[in-house]
Design a protein around this motif. Structure first.
Motif, PDB file in Angstrom:
ATOM      1  N   LEU A 131       0.828  -1.206   0.000  1.00 15.66           N
ATOM      2  CA  LEU A 131       0.000   0.000   0.000  1.00 15.66           C
ATOM      3  C   LEU A 131       0.861   1.255   0.000  1.00 15.66           C
ATOM      4  O   LEU A 131       0.584   2.221  -0.723  1.00 15.66           O
ATOM      5  N   GLU A 134       2.121   1.947  -3.397  1.00 14.54           N
ATOM      6  CA  GLU A 134       1.054   2.459  -4.264  1.00 14.54           C
ATOM      7  C   GLU A 134       0.721   3.905  -3.913  1.00 14.54           C
ATOM      8  O   GLU A 134       0.470   4.731  -4.799  1.00 14.54           O
ATOM      9  N   VAL A 168      -5.452  -0.766   6.461  1.00 16.33           N
ATOM     10  CA  VAL A 168      -5.712  -1.273   5.112  1.00 16.33           C
ATOM     11  C   VAL A 168      -7.151  -0.973   4.705  1.00 16.33           C
ATOM     12  O   VAL A 168      -7.419  -0.476   3.602  1.00 16.33           O
ATOM     13  N   MET A 171      -7.764   2.869   4.064  1.00 19.66           N
ATOM     14  CA  MET A 171      -7.121   3.339   2.839  1.00 19.66           C
ATOM     15  C   MET A 171      -7.918   2.904   1.611  1.00 19.66           C
ATOM     16  O   MET A 171      -8.149   3.691   0.687  1.00 19.66           O
ATOM     17  N   LEU A 172      -8.336   1.638   1.613  1.00 20.96           N
ATOM     18  CA  LEU A 172      -8.972   1.066   0.423  1.00 20.96           C
ATOM     19  C   LEU A 172     -10.479   1.302   0.365  1.00 20.96           C
ATOM     20  O   LEU A 172     -11.088   1.167  -0.688  1.00 20.96           O
ATOM     21  N   ARG A 181      -8.367   4.283  -6.024  1.00 26.78           N
ATOM     22  CA  ARG A 181      -8.765   3.340  -4.978  1.00 26.78           C
ATOM     23  C   ARG A 181      -9.384   2.074  -5.564  1.00 26.78           C
ATOM     24  O   ARG A 181      -8.967   0.958  -5.248  1.00 26.78           O
TER      25      ARG A 181
END
Length: 317
Positions: A131, A134, A168, A171-172, A181
């Motif tokens: 992550l 990214e 996680v 963020m997603l 996303r």
């Protein structure tokens, strides 16, 4: 005599054989524990229907002492295969909240993709490292706080989820901008699952015929929006479209739209959401605020609920 105004509204998601499944890392309720919890509720509460709760709020009908209502989010096949037969056999109504896009287009919710990605990871820290890489790429085109600040802000333990897992998820689910996303979630899902999304969707969610069968069996089906967004991140017209588009599916399968109800994806809503629901004649709305609901003090369009993990899963506990 004081009239009973409290109702314990219980929220369920995955209900399946987990330990022996393809995804033993998925977080949900084992079928035996669901059966045990229903027995606990039957012996310690008076389980009511959503129509009873609507009548109590809008028509002044009395609630029984220790009233309880069972709600199920996201229209998983688990609910049709496991929860529905158990409830029907006991004469108990469940209220099931359907994200329409998953049924109509055979898509998989981003939130579910994230669940299954996490379920396949042996070490969540490897996912966090991925992550961060990214995010560094996204930051070239979109302003974001540095990785350390993001982690401190969002890696906060929530219930049974560790800080790492919550980082996680946040963020997603919400923090990273679109379209990055969804593109990232799709790529991670494809790498982790290696299965066609349409086929996986048909395995994961109920279909229209199963919805009709559940209605005929006395269950209540409600609105969980069209595509399962955080409604409080959308404009008022976008929110209204999400809600109306789901109502079209509910009407198509035979839901009584005089008594339609709403459950907010992720619990996300704002004053615009409540205004839309009021204007459209919504009878009840459910949030994820953790509390026993009070029909006198709580807004009937944003009633709080308890998670299944907040209650015992056996009659003897």
């Amino acid at each position: 005599m004081k009239m009973d105004t409290e109702v314990t509204i219980v929220m369920y998601h995955y209900i399946r054989e987990i330990k022996s499944s393809r995804f033993p890392g998925i977080k949900g309720l084992e079928i035996k524990d669901f059966k045990g919890q229903v027995e606990f509720l039957r012996h310690n509460y008076n389980i009511i229907s959503v129509e009873h709760l609507i009548a109590a709020i809008h028509e002044g009908e009395k609630l029984p002492p220790k009233a309880a209502l069972l709600t199920f989010d996201d229209a998983y096949i688990d609910h049709y295969m496991h929860a529905f037969p158990i409830l029907q056999n006991l004469g108990i109504q469940g209220s099931f909240y359907v994200p329409a896009k998953m049924i109509i287009e055979n898509k998989v919710l981003d939130v579910n993709k994230i669940h299954f990605v996490l379920a396949t990871m042996q070490d969540v820290n490897l996912l966090i490292k991925q992550l961060f890489k990214e995010i560094d790429i996204i930051r070239r085109e979109f302003e974001l706080p540095d990785n350390e600040v993001l982690y401190k802000t969002y890696a906060i333990t929530n219930g049974k989820d560790t800080g790492e897992v919550m980082f996680v998820k946040r963020m997603l689910q919400k923090v990273l901008p679109q379209p990055y996303r969804s593109e990232l979630v799709n790529r991670m899902f494809e790498e982790a699952i290696g299965m066609d999304e349409v086929a996986f969707s048909k395995e994961l969610y109920i279909n229209k015929e199963q919805m009709r069968h559940m209605i005929a069996g006395g269950m209540h089906l409600g609105n969980h929006t069209y595509s399962h967004p955080w409604l409080n991140t959308l404009s008022t017209p976008e929110q209204k479209m999400e809600i109306l588009s789901c109502n079209k599916l509910l009407e198509d399968v035979g839901v009584d739209m005089e008594n339609w109800t709403m459950c907010f994806p992720h619990g996300g809503h704002n004053e615009d959401t409540l205004s839309i629901l009021k204007d459209l004649g919504c009878k009840l709305g459910f949030s994820v605020k953790v509390k026993v609901a009070n029909t006198k003090n709580d807004n009937f369009l944003a009633l709080p609920r308890l998670d299944t993990n907040d209650l015992p899963k056996s009659l003897n506990k």
